[in-house]
Design a protein around this motif. Sequence first.
Motif, PDB file in Angstrom:
ATOM      1  N   SER B 460     -22.998  -1.764   2.432  1.00 17.01           N
ATOM      2  CA  SER B 460     -21.713  -1.529   1.755  1.00 17.01           C
ATOM      3  C   SER B 460     -21.386  -0.034   1.700  1.00 17.01           C
ATOM      4  CB  SER B 460     -21.741  -2.132   0.351  1.00 17.01           C
ATOM      5  OG  SER B 460     -22.746  -1.514  -0.410  1.00 17.01           O
ATOM      6  N   SER B 463     -19.095   1.256   4.512  1.00  7.33           N
ATOM      7  CA  SER B 463     -17.860   0.484   4.467  1.00  7.33           C
ATOM      8  C   SER B 463     -17.912  -0.796   5.286  1.00  7.33           C
ATOM      9  CB  SER B 463     -16.647   1.324   4.874  1.00  7.33           C
ATOM     10  OG  SER B 463     -16.905   1.983   6.093  1.00  7.33           O
ATOM     11  N   PHE B 465     -18.234  -4.923   4.428  1.00  5.13           N
ATOM     12  CA  PHE B 465     -17.954  -5.698   3.228  1.00  5.13           C
ATOM     13  C   PHE B 465     -18.907  -6.872   3.087  1.00  5.13           C
ATOM     14  CE2 PHE B 465     -14.132  -3.271   4.037  1.00  5.13           C
ATOM     15  CZ  PHE B 465     -13.928  -2.720   2.791  1.00  5.13           C
ATOM     16  N   GLY B 469     -20.347  -5.081  -1.110  1.00  6.21           N
ATOM     17  CA  GLY B 469     -19.162  -4.367  -0.650  1.00  6.21           C
ATOM     18  C   GLY B 469     -17.891  -5.092  -1.076  1.00  6.21           C
ATOM     19  N   MET B 470     -17.919  -6.411  -0.976  1.00  4.19           N
ATOM     20  CA  MET B 470     -16.771  -7.222  -1.401  1.00  4.19           C
ATOM     21  C   MET B 470     -16.490  -7.022  -2.890  1.00  4.19           C
ATOM     22  SD  MET B 470     -15.131  -8.796   0.838  1.00  4.19           S
ATOM     23  CE  MET B 470     -14.063  -9.675  -0.303  1.00  4.19           C
ATOM     24  N   ARG B 472     -17.474  -4.538  -4.913  1.00  2.00           N
ATOM     25  CA  ARG B 472     -17.079  -3.174  -5.283  1.00  2.00           C
ATOM     26  C   ARG B 472     -15.689  -2.826  -4.767  1.00  2.00           C
ATOM     27  NH1 ARG B 472     -20.714   1.559  -4.399  1.00  2.00           N
ATOM     28  NH2 ARG B 472     -19.906   1.265  -2.308  1.00  2.00           N
ATOM     29  N   GLY B 473     -15.333  -3.421  -3.627  1.00  2.00           N
ATOM     30  CA  GLY B 473     -14.047  -3.073  -3.045  1.00  2.00           C
ATOM     31  C   GLY B 473     -12.967  -4.087  -3.388  1.00  2.00           C
ATOM     32  N   PRO B 474     -12.728  -5.012  -2.490  1.00  3.87           N
ATOM     33  CA  PRO B 474     -11.589  -5.916  -2.628  1.00  3.87           C
ATOM     34  C   PRO B 474     -11.529  -6.672  -3.961  1.00  3.87           C
ATOM     35  CG  PRO B 474     -12.562  -6.125  -0.471  1.00  3.87           C
ATOM     36  CD  PRO B 474     -13.467  -5.222  -1.243  1.00  3.87           C
ATOM     37  N   GLN B 476     -13.219  -5.872  -7.283  1.00  4.71           N
ATOM     38  CA  GLN B 476     -13.066  -5.057  -8.490  1.00  4.71           C
ATOM     39  C   GLN B 476     -11.826  -4.167  -8.441  1.00  4.71           C
ATOM     40  OE1 GLN B 476     -16.878  -3.099  -8.831  1.00  4.71           O
ATOM     41  NE2 GLN B 476     -17.534  -4.551 -10.399  1.00  4.71           N
ATOM     42  N   GLN B 477     -11.331  -3.922  -7.252  1.00  5.68           N
ATOM     43  CA  GLN B 477     -10.169  -3.044  -7.189  1.00  5.68           C
ATOM     44  C   GLN B 477      -8.853  -3.782  -7.007  1.00  5.68           C
ATOM     45  OE1 GLN B 477     -11.383  -0.004  -4.378  1.00  5.68           O
ATOM     46  NE2 GLN B 477     -13.119   0.356  -5.751  1.00  5.68           N
ATOM     47  N   SER B 478      -8.931  -5.123  -7.030  1.00  7.00           N
ATOM     48  CA  SER B 478      -7.669  -5.861  -6.952  1.00  7.00           C
ATOM     49  C   SER B 478      -7.017  -5.856  -8.334  1.00  7.00           C
ATOM     50  CB  SER B 478      -7.946  -7.299  -6.502  1.00  7.00           C
ATOM     51  OG  SER B 478      -8.689  -7.966  -7.496  1.00  7.00           O
TER      52      SER B 478
END
Lengths: 255, 519
Positions: B460, B463, B465, B469-470, B472-474, B476-478
């Motif tokens: 992750s 970069s 996913f 990675g999923m 932390r990214g898509p 938690q940041q949605s």
Amino acid sequence: MSQISQMKVSDEVAIEINQMNKWYGSFHVLRDIDLTVNRGERIVICGPSGSGKSTLIRCINALEEHQKGTITVDGTLLSSDLKNIDTIRSEVGMCFQHFNLFPHLTILENCTLAPIWVRKTPKKEAEEIAMHFLEKVKIPEQADKYPGQLSGGQQQRVAIARSLCMKPRIMLFDEPTSALDPEMIAEVLDTMIELAEEGMTMLCVTHEMGFARKVANRVIFMDAGQIVEQNEPEQFFENPQSDRTKLFLSQILGH
Amino acid sequence: MSDTNAQSVAFVRNSEIPASPPPLGETGPVKWMRENLFSGWVNSVMTVIAFLLIARFIMGVFPWFWNGVWDASSIKDCRNIMADAGTAGSACFAVLVDRWDHLLFGFKYPATEYWRPTLAFVLLVVCAMPALFAMYLPRKLLIATALYPFVAYWLIWGGSLWVPVVILGLLAVTAAIYLFIEGLSVSLRQAVAGIVGALSGIGLGYLLYLGAQELWFISGNVSAGEGIVSTVAGFVFMIAAIFTYAFFIPMGIFVGYAIYNSYEDGGLVTIVTTLFSLYALMVYGLGPISAAINSVVPIELEAVASRDMGGYMLCMILGTVCVSLSIPLGVVLALGRQSNMPLIKGVCVVFIEFIRGVPLITLLFVANVMLAYFFPPESSIDLILRVIIMITAFSAAYIAEVIRGGLAALPKGQYEAADSLGLNYTQATRLIILPQALKISIPGIVNVAVGLFKDTTLVSVISMFDIVGMIRGPIQQSTDWISIYWEVYLFAAAVFFVVCYSISQYSQWLERQLQTGHR
Ligand SMILES: Nc1ncnc2c1ncn2[C@@H]1O[C@H](COP(=O)(O)OP(=O)(O)O)[C@@H](O)[C@H]1O
Ligand SMILES: [Mg+2]
């Protein structure tokens, strides 16, 4: 039984060692060894600990490399050429002080492994041969057990059977009974005596003097990397020539 | 002889008496508790404290868990539902339901194709059986295990069926080449060895030259500030390039001569030659042949690019592939380290010590940025493959050291017994040494494997996913699931625990199965 030591020996040479020397680093273990063994001879090698007995017989199947002189086994010169070494090893059986059976294989598998992979014997035939020799050393009923489930004496007999399965022409023994409890020594020696009766060429490092008298046609005494004395067993025990031999014999027979 | 005694001597028992059951007063839960929980006052106090702590923990967590909301479209929605029910602050598992597919497959894998990785996973469980339970299942079933990687590759990545089929075909051709070389006479094999050695030396020099040229070119193009590392690297490589350019032909001939000279029973040479042919066949044969067949008989699944892989699936792919590659590679490295051929020993030692001395993260960054330059420019190696190479190299180095411990634990007598029976190196290693050394090494290998599996989440940071990675990214940041925390990480922990615990249980079972007698 005492006739075994008088059994005839052929003139054919099995092992010829000529001016052989070996060093471990700077330590001179074997000095100018000369030894000729005829087919059918039964030789007992004795001597104090550290005198180079094991090293000598381990040079014969190239478990150790010698640095000077020649060793010829069955007409093949031992050199660092890998092909020769494998041929010789498959002709020369060896039994170790600590048996060295393969603990992850059953007794039967221990015995069939080398015939199958080295001699390319079909599995079924190899198993028949193995059972034949296991019967000979009187433990066919243990064939499916693992080495760890057998007593020391039984393990050593398996080790002998394992070597015999390769149909070797020469057998080497390195103190086969010295790791055994007293009551198990006899069963291993009996097996070896039987082997001698069949005319096997044998080199035994052992301190079993009774065995030497009964079976050997020659006893060799080694000290400090040299062959000090060799003679027929009668002569060797009754009439030792060198002082070192006398001292050694008095120590092991004395008490 | 001891067994003949057993028949003739009356007082020697030749079977064990079965154990009799213990008296009743010595069993039962009360007795067990008195002995184990309340055996003294210190012990009793500790027991009480421990019970209180456990009770406190359960009382805290259970309502959170039990009152969790499973059906909501966003974290706000979730909170409203809980506020209405008067259970504010409970878990919001709705995120797992809402983002289930993303957690499992990543957010770019085409939704209509989820059945493919799912099927691949089911097949993995089925096809691993013959290998995991080899002693109880017929050997023939191992064919399924051997074919599995090709099937799984096709299912997950899609594209033409002919690619994995042609790979299989090329492997078969390579096996034929191997058998052909094996059958040659010694002098012919030596000649083959020399030629192949020279060619591979030249090839290696040329690849190095191309890579260095590329790096130099890139470092020339980046601005001085951010490119300092690559400038230095480029400089070093340029020097290497000049040298290899000038010397790659003599170097090749030298390597060829060295291989020719070190020729012993030919096993090594045969393997090197075969691997070399395999590499050449794959690089130059695979693409054209499979494209040609596909144009005649097209059998295709929708292709999914490596960068679209994600979620737990990515962890499973990396974990399974890397574990199954790093064990054999570790064995080879461990044996190489013991070798008495100085060149092989040196390569293995340098490899192991270098890899162990570097953090995995660094290797992953290298995989992300640099590894591409070690391959011919036209064969743009994809990111997952680069990551697989790095993780495999990393864990193989550790496994090699574990196995080296196993090899060292074997008594010298085992080697000697094998030698004295006339077994050659390959036979002795395969039949006597490795089975025992690997058995000793099982706990250590499993340790590395479990660690590796969890380390796959490190991707992750470059970069990719994977499941972390999923999250932390898509996720938690949605806007829908902003700052959701416990629920998703708990889920990630749970799925990893299931796999790691199974591996551990399997290895303990395996150790029990391999126990042969007492020693
Ligand atoms: N691998 C080795 N390296 C160095 N010295 C050794 C090695 N093996 C044996 N030796 C030494 O060589 C001598 C002879 O050993 P060995 O042949 O085992 O004696 P024996 O079997 O007669 O007791 C001993 O002094 C021993 O310490
Ligand atoms: Mg000795």
